[in-house]
Design a protein around this motif. Structure first.
Motif, short mmCIF file in Angstrom:
data_model
loop_
_atom_site.label_atom_id
_atom_site.label_comp_id
_atom_site.label_asym_id
_atom_site.label_seq_id
_atom_site.Cartn_x
_atom_site.Cartn_y
_atom_site.Cartn_z
N HIS A 143 -26.87 35.99 29.29
CA HIS A 143 -25.87 35.26 30.05
C HIS A 143 -24.56 35.11 29.28
O HIS A 143 -23.48 35.10 29.87
N ALA A 201 -37.70 28.07 27.99
CA ALA A 201 -37.84 26.72 28.54
C ALA A 201 -37.09 26.69 29.86
O ALA A 201 -36.20 27.48 30.11
N GLY A 202 -37.46 25.77 30.69
CA GLY A 202 -36.74 25.59 31.94
C GLY A 202 -37.02 26.73 32.91
O GLY A 202 -38.05 27.36 32.86
N GLY A 203 -36.12 26.99 33.79
CA GLY A 203 -36.33 28.04 34.77
C GLY A 203 -35.06 28.29 35.52
O GLY A 203 -35.01 29.01 36.46
N ARG A 250 -26.71 23.88 20.35
CA ARG A 250 -27.29 23.38 21.60
C ARG A 250 -28.81 23.46 21.50
O ARG A 250 -29.36 24.43 20.95
N PHE A 286 -31.39 24.19 23.30
CA PHE A 286 -32.22 25.28 23.82
C PHE A 286 -31.80 26.65 23.29
O PHE A 286 -32.16 27.67 23.86
N LEU A 287 -31.06 26.66 22.19
CA LEU A 287 -30.71 27.93 21.54
C LEU A 287 -31.28 27.96 20.14
O LEU A 287 -31.39 26.92 19.48
N THR A 322 -20.62 26.75 24.30
CA THR A 322 -21.87 27.23 24.90
C THR A 322 -22.99 27.40 23.88
O THR A 322 -24.16 27.42 24.25
N PHE A 378 -26.74 26.60 27.93
CA PHE A 378 -25.40 26.89 27.43
C PHE A 378 -24.37 25.84 27.81
O PHE A 378 -23.19 26.02 27.52
N PRO A 382 -27.41 36.16 23.81
CA PRO A 382 -28.32 36.18 24.97
C PRO A 382 -27.61 36.76 26.18
O PRO A 382 -26.38 36.74 26.26
N LYS A 399 -28.94 28.96 41.24
CA LYS A 399 -28.92 30.23 40.51
C LYS A 399 -27.69 31.07 40.82
O LYS A 399 -27.78 32.30 40.85
#
Lengths: 98, 371
Positions: A9, A96-98, A57, A59-60, A47, B60, A7, B12
């Protein structure tokens, strides 16, 4: 040669701009891919999967060959297309999230 | 000419704001680590170019970053925070046992004497220390091992260790604060800890003056008087003159004694600052007026500081780690809001100017005074 798409990031964190390639010895499984990925890019350790439990994790997701492999055993063989390098192993952040 | 470097953590990314000693014109650098939550970043008092930053997201997890050039470049260091031994349980919101689980680093406190030594306050509440510049972390397990640990319960923001104060006169003494457990002190460099909450009262507790369980939002100290601490509690502004052995209330004439931040003037140990927030369910200033309150008497007598701050329709919050002071003369005072403004007063609070207005919600503000 295994191709892994991170991803955005995590690409920034690992200082790579596109997919990474890894050499895996032995059976090509999620665990083997992540072990070599973390050894090659130590900053990614923790991570993608938890340091302690080694669980993905939440959310992956792990995709390959248009399949969701997130809930497969980490020791199950990945599709032959991934093992041969024809298709990448995709690590994807959940929407998900923001 | 001396200058200042303001380290701003936001939802952020991180921003670095620099200015000369006049603190009128600012250079804004960032976002660093764009898209990540930066709960806190702070520089070493020994080596101002050594910075540590806590970077995290729900996707992450936790990253720890270190800079050796004042924030121009960064290097990820170790992000493994493993509780010592069997972690055990603390209380969940409903009072049931809940396993201790690492979530994030809330606060980083570099040592006063060694740039490679840094403390980390984490959620679920625990204290870690690195002595190799962040390349490895070890828990100071005596804190969680204090007998009260299984009774600690999270506040609304989580069970977080959010404040670490190092005693400049005694390297063995450290104060920490946890929401919602209270304040603890070690006198043996972190091996053993004792709760120091006598005098605190919290209406949300069945035993209102219990030894632990208080939702302490922030504590502050002037380095010349490390036995005097000031506290912004969930409700009430408090003070101790005996290193936490007893606390008394100094809320005085504040319009509300709820809030998050508290800090002390760099050169006047009896001058303190708070930013009152209306209530624990209304996380904005009373009457839509953003007002810092200053006491020059160590509490009880407070004056509103409004010059340059919005006095209508302002409904931002200022979070617990989002106020700081520089050590120039006159003392500079800084705070950041959830609306993305970072305000600076270059005259100890008499007047304020926004350095930036439109950052992501601000989580933390630290200031370095540079030679």
């Amino acid at each position: 040669m295994i191709r892994v798409v991170l991803p955005p990031h995590l690409r920034t964190l690992a200082r790579v701009t596109k997919e990474v390639t890894l050499e895996i010895e032995g059976p090509v499984t999620q665990r083997a891919v992540l072990n070599v990925l973390e050894a090659s890019y130590p900053m990614l350790t923790g991570t993608i999967r938890d340091h302690i439990t080694q669980e993905r994790r939440p959310f992956l997701r792990f995709f390959a060959c248009e399949q969701d492999l997130s809930h497969e055993s980490p020791d199950a063989p990945l599709p032959e297309e991934v093992a041969s390098g024809a298709e990448p192993f995709l690590i994807v952040g959940a929407i998900a999230g923001g | 000419m001396s200058g200042v470097r303001v380290l701003v953590g936001t939802r952020k990314g991180a921003f670095v704001l620099t200015s000369d000693g006049k603190r009128e014109k600012w250079d804004v650098s960032g976002p660093h680590f764009g898209g990540w939550e930066i709960y806190h970043l702070k520089g070493s008092p020994v080596d101002p170019n050594r910075l540590y930053a806590s970077q995290s997201t729900g996707w992450f997890g936790q990253i720890l970053q270190r800079s050796d050039d004042g924030g121009q470049t960064w290097e990820p260091v170790d992000n493994k925070f493993e509780y010592d031994g069997v972690p055990g349980t603390h209380q969940w919101y409903d009072g049931t046992p809940h396993p201790w689980e690492f979530k994030r680093v809330w606060h980083l406190e570099p040592s006063l004497s060694d740039p490679d030594t840094v403390y980390a306050g984490v959620e679920d509440a625990a204290m870690f220390r690195s002595t190799d510049g962040g390349r490895s972390w070890q828990e100071l397990a005596g804190l969680r091992g204090h007998g009260s640990g299984p009774n600690w319960q999270p506040g609304a923001g989580g069970l977080c260790l959010h404040t670490i104060l190092l005693d400049p006169s005694n390297p063995e003494r450290i104060f920490i604060a946890i929401s919602a457990a209270g304040v603890f002190r070690t006198d043996d460099a972190g091996k053993t800890w004792q709760p120091i909450n006598r005098g605190l009262r919290s209406e949300f507790l069945p035993d209102q003056d219990a030894e632990v369980g208080h939702c302490v939002h922030r504590i502050a100290m002037h380095r010349s008087r490390p036995n005097v601490l000031f506290m912004q509690k969930h409700w009430n502004v408090m003070r101790t003159d005996d290193a936490g052995e007893s606390w008394h209330e100094v809320s005085g004439n504040l319009p509300t004694d709820f809030g998050f931040v508290i800090d002390v003037h760099a050169h006047e140990p009896e001058t303190i600052y708070v930013l009152p927030i209306k209530s624990d369910s209304e996380h904005y200033p009373p009457d839509g007026k953003l007002r810092v309150y200053r006491s020059r008497t160590g509490g009880n007598e407070w004056e509103a500081l409004t010059n340059g701050l919005p006095q209508s329709d302002c409904y931002v919050n200022v979070l617990r780690d989002a106020m700081s002071v520089d050590s120039l003369d006159p003392c500079g005072v800084y705070f950041g809001t959830t609306g993305g403004q970072v305000y600076c007063s270059a005259d100890a609070g008499d007047s304020w100017n926004p350095i930036v207005r439109d950052l992501p919600p601000v989580l933390s503000v630290e200031v370095q005074t540079l030679p």
